[in-house]
Design an enzyme around this catalytic site. Structure first.
Site, mmCIF file in Angstrom:
data_model
loop_
_atom_site.group_PDB
_atom_site.id
_atom_site.type_symbol
_atom_site.label_atom_id
_atom_site.label_comp_id
_atom_site.label_asym_id
_atom_site.label_seq_id
_atom_site.Cartn_x
_atom_site.Cartn_y
_atom_site.Cartn_z
ATOM 1 N N GLU A 441 -2.347 -3.552 11.207
ATOM 2 C CA GLU A 441 -2.381 -4.954 10.775
ATOM 3 C C GLU A 441 -1.180 -5.240 9.864
ATOM 4 O OE1 GLU A 441 -5.812 -5.894 8.403
ATOM 5 O OE2 GLU A 441 -5.054 -7.875 7.863
ATOM 6 N N ASP A 514 -6.911 -3.698 7.237
ATOM 7 C CA ASP A 514 -7.389 -3.672 5.858
ATOM 8 C C ASP A 514 -8.912 -3.703 5.799
ATOM 9 O OD1 ASP A 514 -4.796 -3.726 5.041
ATOM 10 O OD2 ASP A 514 -4.724 -5.901 4.756
ATOM 11 N N ASP A 516 -10.810 -5.670 4.357
ATOM 12 C CA ASP A 516 -11.291 -6.966 3.859
ATOM 13 C C ASP A 516 -11.707 -7.843 5.039
ATOM 14 O OD1 ASP A 516 -8.974 -7.614 5.085
ATOM 15 O OD2 ASP A 516 -7.899 -8.265 3.287
ATOM 16 N N ASP A 518 -10.261 -10.349 6.578
ATOM 17 C CA ASP A 518 -9.256 -10.521 7.622
ATOM 18 C C ASP A 518 -9.178 -9.296 8.518
ATOM 19 O OD1 ASP A 518 -8.387 -13.022 7.422
ATOM 20 O OD2 ASP A 518 -6.447 -12.572 6.466
#
Ligand code: 1YM
Length: 655
Positions: A441, A514, A516, A518
């Protein structure tokens, strides 16, 4: 179907129980949770057989507080009379002789499942104790147990405490009760999983129309009522199709189907198209799911294509000069369930869930042709077939339009990845089985990964933005997305029905995003893409999720990494007083050394292998998460997703 009075006389006998104790894996696959549940399924299977043969209509499965489980049916009861060869009751034979059972008698028309139908004696052999009650006018009882015989210095398993006892107590009830406690010395864990049991019982209830299956879980606190779930589907496979299509928009209201016996094989299928673009076929052989497919699915698909092309021609929807539609056109948006019952089943494939009996193919193909032709002649179904054919024609159009885009992707593949220049950092090694592709990412994390990697075997593909959510997209839209095209040509194995696992350039494909929201979204999108367009990558075990650490705990030169909150506490204790914590918000915050040590180094990293154990669960989840029904997605996320714990999410998709 030939029916015959069955007594303890005609039970075939093969061998004793010690063999099972010595090599449990040979009989139940493993001594892990799967094996544990397997010994429950052996008993449930016998009850299901009794119901499938028309003698029982209710089954109750209870998970007891002491870790035992029981299964009760209201069938004829296991034969209580004496088997002359053995000189003991039918019940005792069934539980003490390996491979004993009606199933193995040619005259008896019964199909059984499991690994595969090894029988109730295996459950007995691997239980601390097992008790049976048979209700046939009076109550008959027998108990078995396993113990270490000090004199013989030998472990004894499944030993009857006495022969079958007729208690002479009168009963109005009918049927069999089997109650057993799995032996903790055999299994890694003896805790039955409620989800696993309830899911399978629900599936069995769908597959056995009208059968009432109740699951009771008594393992609740003292002051609570047991959990009770009741499954009964009078629509059988039709209800199953409706359940699978929940959250989707069906093309026609009622699923259509057919049931027939051909060449000794019982065949039933039900199907319903939706406005989706992908296909999901669920097949079963003798009530066992066959996610790897096999000859029955091949026959089903061939029959579907032939019959629907014929129907399209006779109805005039397909003109003489037009060429036939392709199978994939008719299967766009198709949800189908195919279940067959046959003898001498051969399972093959990676997980032994692929039907290897070639003789099943043509009876099933013929059954589908016959079934669809019959339905199509009925005026009530005319509009449905029209809708199916029109949808297939639209799919064919899109397919031709997509060919252009496909050619672009192909060109990318052959001209040494021209489209990828500046994107993919390939690896130098030529041994694909050692090569790994990290899909990373973000450009900056990609850059770090490029510096950190082992050049010979690790390739890096940075994703600039979010790839397209492919659910609900037509193939040409999917292919128009650059990120997706890049992935397809980097892997070098094509996509969709043309996906060829043998051409795969990297045997490990690792998604690195990640920890998180996203990142979770990107993981979801990529998993959906692979699930829909390169499913073999998942079923073949080539797809992984890389887990970056969430925290660095450090003091001077001492550094520890923690991958979740529990581990954080452990690592704090290890580092000791004066520690400092850094929380990583993204991969980009790590230095190349840190990224290497924690996430990329094969010796130290944490990878989760993505698998599809439960294809039905996966299908429903992908639809809920990625489809266009916002409420379904919200509901699902509120119920299941925990954004902090990546592995939590994965366990859900490791369905
Ligand atoms: C809770 C588990 O085992 N029910 C059950 C098992 C059998 C019968 C009925 C049965 C089968 C037949 C004839 C037959 C079994 N019998 C045998 C064997 N429930 C459960 N209910 N009569 C009764 O297959 O023809 C094996 S299983 F071998 F003894 F016939």
């Amino acid at each position: 179907m030939p029916k015959q009075e069955y007594s303890a006389e005609n039970i075939t006998i093969l061998e004793g129980l010690d063999a099972v104790r010595i090599r449990p894996g040979m009989y139940i696959g493993s001594t892990g949770v799967k094996g544990l549940h397997h010994i429950l399924w052996e008993i449930v299977d016998n009850a299901i057989d009794e119901a499938a043969n028309g003698h029982a209509n209710s089954i109750i499965v209870t998970l007891h507080k002491d870790g035992s489980a029981s299964v009760r049916d209201n069938g004829r009861g296991i034969p209580t009379d004496i088997n002359s060869k053995m000189g003991i009751s039918g019940v005792e034979v069934v539980f003490t002789q390996l491979h004993a059972g009606g199933k193995f008698n040619e005259n008896n028309y019964s199909f059984s499942g499991g690994l595969h139908g090894v029988g109730a004696s295996v459950t007995n052999a691997l239980s601390e104790w097992l008790k049976v009650e048979v209700y046939r006018d009076t109550i008959h009882k027998i108990s078995f147990h396993s113990y270490f015989d000090k004199e013989k210095e030998k472990f004894m398993c499944g030993i009857p405490e006495s022969h079958l006892i007729d208690t002479k107590e009168k009963t109005q009830e009918k049927g069999t009760l089997v109650h057993f406690k799995p032996d903790a010395a055999v299994f890694d864990s003896v805790l039955f999983n409620f989800e696993t049991v309830s899911k399978r019982l629900k599936e069995l209830a769908f597959l056995n129309k009208g059968l009432a299956i109740t699951l009771l879980d008594e393992r609740v606190p003292e002051d609570r009522q047991p959990i009770a779930i009741h499954y009964q589907f009078d629509g059988g496979l039709y209800d199953f199709a409706i359940y699978l299509n929940e959250g989707k928009t069906p093309l026609y209201k009622e699923p259509i189907g057919y049931k027939v016996e051909k060449d000794g094989i019982l065949i039933e299928f039900v199907l319903q198209h939706t406005d989706e673009f992908t296909e999901s076929t669920f097949s079963f052989v003798n009530n066992i799911p066959t996610p790897e497919g096999g000859y029955h699915e091949t026959g089903f698909k061939a029959g579907l294509t032939k019959a629907l092309n014929d129907i399209a021609r006779t109805s005039g929807l397909l003109k003489e000069k037009e060429s036939n539609l392709m199978g994939e056109d008719f299967r766009e948006g198709l949800t189908a369930i195919l279940t067959i019952k046959m003898k001498n089943v051969q399972f093959e494939g990676q997980t032994k869930t692929k039907l290897g009996n070639a003789e099943a193919r043509s009876p099933i193909e013929n059954a589908v042709i016959e079934g669809l032709q019959t339905l199509a002649q009925n005026q009530d179904f005319k509009i449905i077939f029209e809708q199916i054919i029109k949808k297939a024609q639209a799919a064919a159009k899109a397919r031709l339009a997509a060919k252009q885009a496909k050619d672009i992707a192909r060109a990318g593949k052959s001209i040494e990845n021209i489209t990828l220049v500046g994107k993919l950092w390939g690896c130098t090694g030529k041994r694909v089985e050692l090569n790994e592709l990290f899909i990373v990412e973000g450009n900056s994390a990609g850059g770090t990964a490029k510096k950190a990697r082992m050049r010979q075997t690790q390739a890096i593909l940075p994703l600039r933005g979010k790839p397209l959510n492919v659910e609900k997209k037509k193939i040409e839209q999917v292919l128009a997305n650059e990120e997706i095209r890049t992935i397809i040509s980097a892997l070098g194995a094509g996509y969709g029905s043309a996906f060829s696992i043998d051409d795969l350039k990297y045997h490990k494909v690792i998604i690195l995003a990640d920890a998180d929201q996203d990142g979770m979204h990107i993981r979801c999108i990529l998993l959906t893409f692979f699930y829909r367009y390169m499913r073999k990558l998942i079923t073949n075990g080539n797809l992984y999720i890389g887990l970056p650490p969430l925290y660095k705990v450090y003091k001077k030169d001492h550094i520890e990494y923690a991958y979740d909150d529990n581990e954080l506490q452990e690592k704090i204790e290890i580092v000791g007083r004066g520690y400092q914590i850094q929380r990583y918000k993204g991969l980009g915050e790590m230095s190349e050394e840190q990224l290497w040590e924690t996430t990329m180094d094969p010796k130290r990293r944490n990878l989760i292998q993505v698998c599809i154990e439960d294809a039905i669960g996966a299908e429903r989840m992908v639809t809920a998460l990625m489809g266009n029904r916002v409420e379904a997605r919200k509901e699902f996320l509120a119920e299941k997703a925990n954004f902090n714990k990546v592995d939590n999410f994965m366990n859900k998709i490791t369905i």
